[in-house]
Design a protein around this motif. Structure first.
Motif, short mmCIF file in Angstrom:
data_model
loop_
_atom_site.label_atom_id
_atom_site.label_comp_id
_atom_site.label_asym_id
_atom_site.label_seq_id
_atom_site.Cartn_x
_atom_site.Cartn_y
_atom_site.Cartn_z
N ALA A 15 -4.22 12.24 0.69
CA ALA A 15 -5.54 12.44 -0.24
C ALA A 15 -5.41 11.24 -1.38
O ALA A 15 -6.56 10.92 -1.73
CB ALA A 15 -5.43 13.83 -0.82
N THR A 52 -7.07 3.61 -4.63
CA THR A 52 -7.98 3.39 -3.51
C THR A 52 -8.75 4.78 -2.88
O THR A 52 -9.76 4.61 -2.26
CB THR A 52 -7.30 2.23 -2.31
OG1 THR A 52 -6.46 3.14 -1.71
CG2 THR A 52 -6.88 1.00 -2.84
N ARG A 53 -7.86 5.83 -3.04
CA ARG A 53 -8.51 7.03 -2.68
C ARG A 53 -7.92 8.07 -3.45
O ARG A 53 -6.59 8.22 -3.88
CB ARG A 53 -8.15 7.22 -1.26
CG ARG A 53 -8.82 8.40 -0.58
CD ARG A 53 -8.43 8.64 0.74
NE ARG A 53 -7.16 8.63 1.33
CZ ARG A 53 -6.68 7.47 2.08
NH1 ARG A 53 -7.42 6.46 2.26
NH2 ARG A 53 -5.30 7.48 2.30
N GLY A 54 -8.72 8.97 -3.81
CA GLY A 54 -8.34 10.29 -4.74
C GLY A 54 -7.87 10.01 -5.98
O GLY A 54 -8.19 8.94 -6.63
N ARG A 55 -7.54 11.01 -6.67
CA ARG A 55 -7.49 10.93 -8.24
C ARG A 55 -5.90 11.87 -8.27
O ARG A 55 -6.18 13.14 -8.04
CB ARG A 55 -8.42 11.49 -8.99
CG ARG A 55 -8.20 11.31 -10.37
CD ARG A 55 -9.42 11.76 -11.16
NE ARG A 55 -9.50 11.57 -12.54
CZ ARG A 55 -9.88 10.43 -12.97
NH1 ARG A 55 -10.57 9.37 -12.56
NH2 ARG A 55 -9.43 10.19 -14.60
N ALA A 113 0.79 5.77 0.10
CA ALA A 113 -0.19 6.96 0.08
C ALA A 113 0.67 8.36 0.02
O ALA A 113 1.93 8.28 0.16
CB ALA A 113 -0.90 7.32 1.43
N ALA A 124 -4.29 7.32 -2.40
CA ALA A 124 -3.75 6.31 -1.87
C ALA A 124 -3.87 5.16 -2.94
O ALA A 124 -4.80 5.36 -3.74
CB ALA A 124 -4.74 5.76 -0.40
N THR A 160 0.89 -1.13 -0.08
CA THR A 160 0.01 -0.15 -0.11
C THR A 160 0.80 1.17 -0.06
O THR A 160 2.05 1.30 0.19
CB THR A 160 -0.89 -0.02 1.30
OG1 THR A 160 -0.05 -0.06 2.57
CG2 THR A 160 -2.03 -1.20 1.12
N CYS A 174 0.20 14.19 -6.18
CA CYS A 174 -0.89 14.64 -5.29
C CYS A 174 -0.93 16.29 -5.73
O CYS A 174 -0.18 17.00 -5.56
CB CYS A 174 -0.87 14.44 -3.99
SG CYS A 174 -2.16 15.00 -2.97
#
Length: 147
Positions: A14, A56-59, A9, A16, A7, A74
Motif C-alpha cells: 500500500a 510514490t504510492r499511499g500515505r 514498499a 511505496a 525503491t 503502513c
C-alpha cells in the motif's frame, strides 16, 4: 544528485517510495525504542536528506511516543517505514526492511552499542558507538530525556 535510485514498499504494497541519490549514513541501531518499534533485535537505518525521499504510492501513518521523534508505518500491514528526529532536522532514516534491495546497503557503524542484546554478536570491525551515531542539535535534548 547522482543517478542512484532505490525503491521500497511495505509488506502489503500500500505504501511505496523512491529514494534518489546516495544515502549519507547507514547504521545498525541497537536502541530499545527502535527495537520495540521495529519488532526485531536491531534495525539498520539508511539516512537520506528529506528531498531525496519521495512517496510514490499511499500515505503512511505517523506515531510519536517521544517528543520530537516521528515514526512512519503502513496503516494496513504495520510495516515500519522511516523515522524523523527534530534534533536531526535535515535527515530522514528509512528502515532496511522497507527497501526492495536491502543487500545494496552496508552499515558503517553500530549505534547504541551499550543497549545491544547480549546474545547478538558481530564479527565486523565497525565503530561501536554507545549512543547516537550522528551529531544532534543540542537545543532539542536527548530523546531518552524527553519521554
Amino acid at each position: 544528485m547522482d543517478g542512484r535510485i532505490e525503491t521500497g514498499a511495505c509488506f502489503c504494497g500500500a505504501i511505496a517510495a523512491e529514494m534518489q541519490g546516495e544515502p549519507f549514513w547507514v547504521c545498525s541501531d541497537h536502541d530499545d525504542d527502535c527495537r520495540r518499534a521495529i519488532g526485531g533485535p536491531l534495525t539498520v537505518w539508511v539516512g537520506y536528506r528529506p528531498h531525496q525521499v519521495r512517496l510514490t504510492r499511499g500515505r503512511p501513518k505517523e506515531f510519536s511516543k517521544t517528543k520530537g521523534i516521528v515514526r512512519t508505518f503502513c496503516g494496513d500491514c504495520g510495516s515500519s517505514i522511516a523515522y524523523r528526529d527534530e534534533g536531526l532536522s535535515d535527515e530522514v532514516y528509512v528502515t532496511i526492511g522497507f527497501f526492495d534491495h536491502p543487500e545494496r546497503f552496508s552499515p558503517q557503524a553500530h549505534a547504541y552499542w551499550r543497549l545491544r542484546l547480549p546474545w547478538v554478536e558481530f564479527s565486523d570491525d565497525l565503530p561501536r558507538i554507545d549512543t547516537y551515531s550522528r551529531p544532534r542539535d543540542p537545543a532539542f535534548g536527548n530523546p531518552a530525556d524527553r519521554k
